[in-house]
Motif scaffolding. Structure first.
Motif, short mmCIF file in Angstrom:
data_model
loop_
_atom_site.label_atom_id
_atom_site.label_comp_id
_atom_site.label_asym_id
_atom_site.label_seq_id
_atom_site.Cartn_x
_atom_site.Cartn_y
_atom_site.Cartn_z
N UNK A 3 -19.08 21.20 -31.92
CA UNK A 3 -20.28 21.07 -31.09
C UNK A 3 -20.86 22.42 -30.74
N UNK A 4 -22.18 22.54 -30.81
CA UNK A 4 -22.91 23.72 -30.33
C UNK A 4 -24.01 23.20 -29.41
N UNK A 5 -23.88 23.51 -28.11
CA UNK A 5 -24.82 22.98 -27.12
C UNK A 5 -25.52 24.13 -26.42
N UNK A 6 -26.86 24.15 -26.50
CA UNK A 6 -27.66 25.12 -25.77
C UNK A 6 -27.95 24.55 -24.38
N UNK A 7 -27.58 25.31 -23.35
CA UNK A 7 -27.62 24.79 -21.97
C UNK A 7 -28.41 25.71 -21.07
N UNK A 8 -29.12 25.11 -20.09
CA UNK A 8 -29.74 25.88 -19.02
C UNK A 8 -29.89 24.99 -17.79
N UNK A 9 -29.18 25.31 -16.73
CA UNK A 9 -29.28 24.58 -15.46
C UNK A 9 -28.48 25.37 -14.42
N UNK A 31 -13.90 20.31 -31.22
CA UNK A 31 -13.99 21.68 -30.73
C UNK A 31 -15.47 21.98 -30.51
N UNK A 32 -15.76 23.09 -29.83
CA UNK A 32 -17.17 23.42 -29.66
C UNK A 32 -17.40 24.53 -28.66
N UNK A 33 -18.66 24.92 -28.54
CA UNK A 33 -19.04 26.00 -27.63
C UNK A 33 -20.32 25.60 -26.89
N UNK A 34 -20.35 25.90 -25.61
CA UNK A 34 -21.54 25.75 -24.79
C UNK A 34 -22.14 27.14 -24.65
N UNK A 35 -23.37 27.32 -25.10
CA UNK A 35 -24.06 28.61 -24.95
C UNK A 35 -25.12 28.42 -23.88
N UNK A 82 -18.23 19.92 -39.92
CA UNK A 82 -19.63 19.59 -39.65
C UNK A 82 -20.00 20.12 -38.28
N UNK A 83 -21.18 20.75 -38.17
CA UNK A 83 -21.68 21.23 -36.88
C UNK A 83 -22.63 20.22 -36.28
N UNK A 84 -22.43 19.92 -35.01
CA UNK A 84 -23.32 19.02 -34.27
C UNK A 84 -24.02 19.87 -33.21
N UNK A 85 -25.33 20.05 -33.38
CA UNK A 85 -26.10 20.99 -32.57
C UNK A 85 -27.05 20.22 -31.66
#
Length: 300
Positions: A3-9, A31-35, A82-85
């Motif tokens: 997972x690749x998650x773009x976050x803003x809050x 697995x994954x990263x929160x940016x 596989x990347x889930x964006x």
């Protein structure tokens, strides 16, 4: 699946929805990263508790800069990953339906199709026809996959043209520049690579005759009710800002109230810090107000 998650809050106003999104992603991704360009401590810890890495970067460049960083970090994943964006622009109305949509994006399907929206079902990998898949596609300007949620199969991710595209992501002057350079640019790239792409939801051609048609269809606005019913989410922009001033159905009105209630309750459980700056703006031209607010919203 990574997972690749773009976050803003930064104030955690959407913490309730954030928890739901993380739970859905954690069911599908190993697995994954929160940016994030702004995240409160409790929301960051929640992501870590779900098994995701949290990276905080400077608040520039919109979501594609976060995507680029997340994709670079994902190179540590296994070669067949596989990347889930996705970005944090969606409000989840039905976690089971939304999770089932994520499984489809990741190119998995349930062993029993009747149980595809049931948590804990048995899933297997679809071995053929893997392609970049967007949650929805739009026809505004040109037919293109909408970049708020999509998947990238490993054979596409590993191609040099794809890597170069994201390595050359740079901050742009406005959101419209981002759309032309990167959202439309991503679809143009896939076409140039001769890589087929698809979308889980494509608007019916008859949608174009609905009020709000302006030369192209953005289904997240014009088809919001159907997307809620099929995929269990609605874009927050459609819910809150409704820029096309479309009439809300009873369903959308229900989720707007539910969303507003969650926003009101969240700050009571989130530690707030004093603002670093107060902006006083005298705006002469009404047509730039939305862009000014959007820009100021991204100041941590």
């Amino acid at each position: 699946v990574y997972a690749i998650v773009a976050h803003y809050d930064p104030l955690g106003l959407k913490s309730v929805n954030w928890s739901t999104l993380l739970s859905c992603m954690a069911e599908v991704c190993q697995d994954g990263v929160i940016v994030s360009t702004g995240i409160c401590d409790s929301d960051a810890q929640l992501a870590r508790d779900k098994g995701f890495r949290v990276v905080i970067r400077e608040n520039t460049g919109y979501d594609f800069m976060s995507y680029a960083l997340g994709l670079a970090i994902s190179k540590c994943a296994f070669p067949n990953t596989t990347r889930l964006v996705c970005n944090y622009s969606i409000y989840i109305t039905n976690p089971a339906l939304f999770t089932a949509s994520l499984w489809q994006l990741a190119d998995w399907r349930p062993a029993n199709e009747r149980n595809k929206a049931v948590k804990g079902g048995s899933f297997f990998r679809r071995r053929s026809g893997q392609r970049v898949t967007f949650l929805t596609c739009a026809t505004q300007l040109m037919p293109h996959g909408q970049s708020y949620c999509f998947s990238i199969p490993p054979h596409v991710f590993n191609r040099q043209m794809f890597q170069s595209f994201f390595q050359n992501i740079r901050p742009q002057a406005s959101k419209l520049d981002i759309v032309f350079s990167y959202e439309l640019g991503l679809t143009k790239l896939l076409n140039a690579m001769n890589e087929p792409w698809s979308a889980l939801y494509r608007p019916d051609p008859m949608t174009a005759v609905k009020p709000g048609f302006d030369g192209g269809v953005n289904p997240t606005h014009l088809c919001a009710d159907e997307i809620i019913q099929r995929h269990g989410f609605i874009k927050i922009e459609r819910l809150v800002k409704n820029p096309k001033q479309l009439k809300n159905s009873a369903t959308i009105q229900h989720y707007l109230q539910k969303y507003n209630n969650s926003i009101k309750s969240a700050p009571m459980t989130v530690k707030r810090s004093a603002p670093k700056a107060v902006v006083v703006c005298h705006c002469h031209y009404i047509e730039v107000i939305d862009e000014l607010i959007e820009t100021l919203d991204r100041v941590p």
